[in-house]
Design an enzyme around this catalytic site. Structure first.
Site, PDB file in Angstrom:
ATOM      1  N   HIS A 249       3.326  -0.803  -5.125  1.00 54.71           N
ATOM      2  CA  HIS A 249       2.110   0.011  -5.010  1.00 54.71           C
ATOM      3  C   HIS A 249       2.181   1.291  -5.841  1.00 54.71           C
ATOM      4  O   HIS A 249       1.166   1.964  -6.032  1.00 54.71           O
ATOM      5  CB  HIS A 249       1.832   0.352  -3.538  1.00 54.71           C
ATOM      6  CG  HIS A 249       2.694   1.444  -2.976  1.00 54.71           C
ATOM      7  ND1 HIS A 249       3.814   1.197  -2.206  1.00 54.71           N
ATOM      8  CD2 HIS A 249       2.606   2.792  -3.067  1.00 54.71           C
ATOM      9  CE1 HIS A 249       4.364   2.335  -1.851  1.00 54.71           C
ATOM     10  NE2 HIS A 249       3.653   3.327  -2.359  1.00 54.71           N
ATOM     11  N   ASP A 293       6.014  -5.711  -1.529  1.00 50.60           N
ATOM     12  CA  ASP A 293       5.807  -4.429  -2.199  1.00 50.60           C
ATOM     13  C   ASP A 293       7.015  -4.000  -3.029  1.00 50.60           C
ATOM     14  O   ASP A 293       7.479  -2.868  -2.930  1.00 50.60           O
ATOM     15  CB  ASP A 293       5.462  -3.345  -1.172  1.00 50.60           C
ATOM     16  CG  ASP A 293       4.964  -2.068  -1.840  1.00 50.60           C
ATOM     17  OD1 ASP A 293       4.120  -2.170  -2.740  1.00 50.60           O
ATOM     18  OD2 ASP A 293       5.442  -0.979  -1.475  1.00 50.60           O
ATOM     19  N   SER A 374       7.932   7.072  -1.551  1.00 46.35           N
ATOM     20  CA  SER A 374       7.575   5.673  -1.797  1.00 46.35           C
ATOM     21  C   SER A 374       8.458   5.051  -2.869  1.00 46.35           C
ATOM     22  O   SER A 374       8.700   5.653  -3.915  1.00 46.35           O
ATOM     23  CB  SER A 374       6.116   5.574  -2.238  1.00 46.35           C
ATOM     24  OG  SER A 374       5.250   5.695  -1.149  1.00 46.35           O
TER      25      SER A 374
END
Length: 748
Positions: A249, A293, A374
């Protein structure tokens, strides 16, 4: 974009050089000490208020990369507009000033970047106290695009030095400029911008993670105006091929993303800002998959020895980690560490992701994560990567979870090489599922064992001598063939254990101590490293482990029954000792199922009081909107009920229960065997089955407090209706012609 000529004054002083890539700046600035006219590009100021209003919303989501700058598209042919000057040694110098009103930082993207051999490019900040470069023909890419990292302040000076007599023309075209309106490199902005509970990697909590931290990178992405984290990972060939694992992402532009190593505070206290100079520009996307992801990139070049990088090991077996550690850049700040001492849970993060394709960290015990974390790696207790951060709501001051895409699911769940890790990290198909880290640099010591942690049941022992397992790693240059572990219990005489085994450099392995007899209550067990290959360990800093072991002597086996509601994946529990300090048992590996599931466990306790902590990340417990769950703790084959809980309906709740030498039963009756009841537990009613030729004279139903719920002596029947009663424990007393008997009923 507006461009105009202006006079920019440059004065003589010594430059502070940040040496990266291919050599330092070769001159003191402007050796003639004269001012010169530099062609200037004046940036338009973005609508910062509108940008920050958007940031107020998006900053709350870890699966949206953190933005620090606004992108202004331009088309600047550097050699067509830059000011020129010939230096005394014949070198031709080109300079271009990029100016803004009040940007915090400036960084550049290029649509064409082709430097002739011998030509060098540098970028200075406005007062020449910081320089990045040199960039040379070694930085040329096949596609021609490129990017350079941030310079502090409102202005940046792009400078090219072309050697005398250069016959080959260079070509540099700037395609966009990032106007930094909030920045991780400015102390007033993001250095120190992580929340207060974050822990710097060079604090005590990070002492055992000094190798793995060298893998973790800060990534500049998305037109180089947003940040993510990632990690350099090892491959089975252990050849130093520079693969970076991060989150899908994050949406990196492979060709122009910038990967920054070793951005960290040198000390825990006082904290200092780190350097952004150790960077690599550009990569190739090898594989990615949104279901877990992950994205895997191969860097455009191998990190040089001066970066002192480490290639992290990994575990693709899918074994559930007993604890977890995350290393990351919270909100773009210097490198942080977060630790969870509890067993991880399998989970599904969102509708678009794979069922049980993520690891859930239910609640960080030390530190937390934030935006820009992230893509950062999650390590298991063996210091191997098991996932990368997708998202979650964990933050300082809450008990919310984080979710990491599973490494083992990313490994080969998809068959296409472009959607799996295996094709790249095990290219020869050796079926290796566990790999240690790789260090291309010599270790500081030849003989160095690092004690990592205890394996297995560290905090309790049920009456019998227990075997303690120690997880350790060879951090020295030499292969280890034998070594000593020395353990001490409660400051008694140390015991030396000689172990003969082969341990390669950076190999992580588990070794057992002989059985140890613990005392009742809290015991202190210390482990130290003795000799290595019959010589001393040269690094004593990482040689000691200490744990508190609770000895349960004498011990009781207690039955623990746990029923979930429809959303079992949201539930977990922890049982702690009377001080609420030591975790004795915990579980959170439950799955969703309509109607819930019932789980049975046998746990060991000694007489004393304990605390049960129930948690639900859905904030509604197991009662009562989505089914009915319960917790039932019993002894003596279910005859003695210690705790029965059915009303948990919040995010967390704690209960105290006690085990004593005498029976602590909610049903302590000297019963005769006049009848039996079924079903029990029940959801609606029970049937009374009489023994022999007995008859019912009266029926009494009371709750756990003794309150009468139902009484009938006129026309008692063999069926007792419990519909309408809340789930709990009730007592049924039946008087027959042969005598009286009481039975416990569990209403679900």
């Amino acid at each position: 974009m507006k461009a105009f000529l202006s006079t920019f004054l440059i004065f003589i002083f010594k430059i502070a050089i940040s040496q990266i890539s291919y050599g330092p700046y070769p001159y003191t600035l402007d050796t003639e000490g004269q001012s010169e006219t530099i062609f200037t590009v004046q940036l338009n100021q973005p609508n910062i208020a509108a940008l920050k209003a958007e940031d107020e919303i998006t900053d709350n989501y870890k699966d949206i990369p953190w933005r620090f700058g606004a992108v202004e598209d331009v088309n600047i042919d550097f050699f067509q507009v830059a000011s020129q000057k010939t230096l005394p040694d014949g070198t031709k110098r080109y300079r271009l000033l990029i100016n803004s009103n009040d940007a915090i930082s400036i960084n550049l993207n290029y649509s064409s970047f082709e430097l002739a051999e011998g030509t060098r490019l540098f970028i200075h900040n406005e007062d020449f106290t910081e320089t990045i470069g040199a960039f040379t023909s070694e930085n040329n890419k096949d596609k021609g695009d490129f990017a350079t990292t941030l310079t502090k302040g409102k202005s940046a000076i792009v400078e090219v030095l072309e050697p005398q007599g250069q016959k080959v023309a260079s070509n540099v075209v700037i395609s966009s400029i990032v106007y930094g309106y909030r920045s991780l490199i400015d102390k007033a902005a993001d250095f120190g911008n992580a929340a207060s509970c974050n822990i710097d990697i060079n604090c005590n909590e990070g002492n055992l993670w000094q190798n793995e931290k060298r893998s973790v990178v800060l990534i500049l992405k998305s037109n180089n105006s947003r940040w993510c984290s990632g990690a350099l990972v090892n491959n089975v060939q252990q050849d130093g091929k520079p693969y970076i694992l991060t989150a899908s992402h994050c949406g990196l532009d492979a060709a122009s993303s910038i990967f920054i190593f070793n951005y960290e505070s040198a000390n825990c206290s006082p904290r200092t800002d780190g350097s952004l100079s150790q960077s690599i520009v550009g990569s190739t996307l090898r594989a990615n998959n949104y279901e877990t992801d992950f994205s895997l990139f191969e860097l455009s070049s191998t990190p040089p020895a001066s970066y002192n990088v480490f290639y992290s090991g990994w575990d693709a077996t899918g074994r559930t980690p007993k604890n977890a550690t995350g290393i990351h850049h919270a909100r773009g700040d210097v490198k942080k560490i977060a630790i969870d001492f509890d067993t991880l849970k399998s989970a599904k993060y969102s509708v678009a992701t794979l069922t049980n394709g993520h690891w859930e960290v239910s609640d960080w015990d030390l530190g937390t994560t934030q935006t820009v974390s992230s893509g950062s790696p999650l390590y298991n207790e063996s210091h191997r990567i098991v996932g990368q951060l997708h998202g979650g709501r964990a933050a300082c001051g809450n008990d919310e979870p984080d979710f990491y895409g599973k490494f083992d699911k990313s490994w080969d769940y998809q068959s296409a090489a472009s959607k799996q890790l295996k094709a790249w990290l095990d290219p020869n198909g050796t079926n290796t599922k566990v790999l240690n880290g790789y260090d291309p640099n010599p270790a500081a010591f030849d003989r160095d064992i690092e004690l990592l942690n205890f394996e297995g049941q560290t905090y309790y022992q049920c009456g019998n001598p227990g075997t303690q397992s120690i997880l350790l790693s060879n951090r020295g240059n030499d292969t280890i063939f034998n070594f000593e572990l020395i353990y001490t219990l409660n400051n008694n005489t140390p015991v030396t254990v000689f172990i003969s085994d082969t341990l390669l450099r950076n190999e992580v392995s588990t070794f057992n101590l002989p059985p140890i007899i613990f005392n009742k209550g809290i015991n202190t067990l210390s482990i130290n490293v003795g000799s290595i290959n019959t010589a001393s360990d040269q690094n004593v800093i990482n040689n000691t482990l200490t744990a508190s072991v609770v000895g349960f002597i004498p011990n009781y086996t207690v039955s623990f029954e746990f029923k979930t509601d429809d959303y079992g994946s949201e539930l977990s529990y922890i049982i702690k000792d009377s001080t609420n300090q030591y975790t004795l048992y915990n579980n959170g590996s439950f799955v969703n199922n309509s109607g819930g599931n019932v789980f049975h466990y046998d746990y060991c306790f000694s007489p004393g009081c304990y605390t049960l902590n129930l948690k639900d990340i859905g904030n509604d417990g197991y009662c009562c909107g989505f089914g009915q769950g319960y917790t039932l703790i019993t002894m003596n084959n279910g005859l003695d009920t210690i705790l029965y809980e059915t009303s948990f309906a919040s995010s967390s709740k704690s209960y105290k229960f006690c085990i004593t030498d005498s029976t602590t039963s909610l049903n302590d009756f000297d019963n005769k065997n006049y009848f039996s009841i079924f079903p029990n537990p029940t959801k609606d009613k029970v049937e009374i089955k009489l023994k022999d030729s007995n008859t019912i004279q009266s029926i009494l139903l009371t709750d756990i407090s003794g309150r009468v719920i139902y009484y009938n002596e006129q026309s008692p029947t063999a069926t007792v209706d419990l519909q309408g009663l809340k789930p709990s424990i009730y007592f049924l007393t039946v008087t027959t012609k042969n005598g009286k008997q009481t039975e416990k009923i569990i209403k679900q």
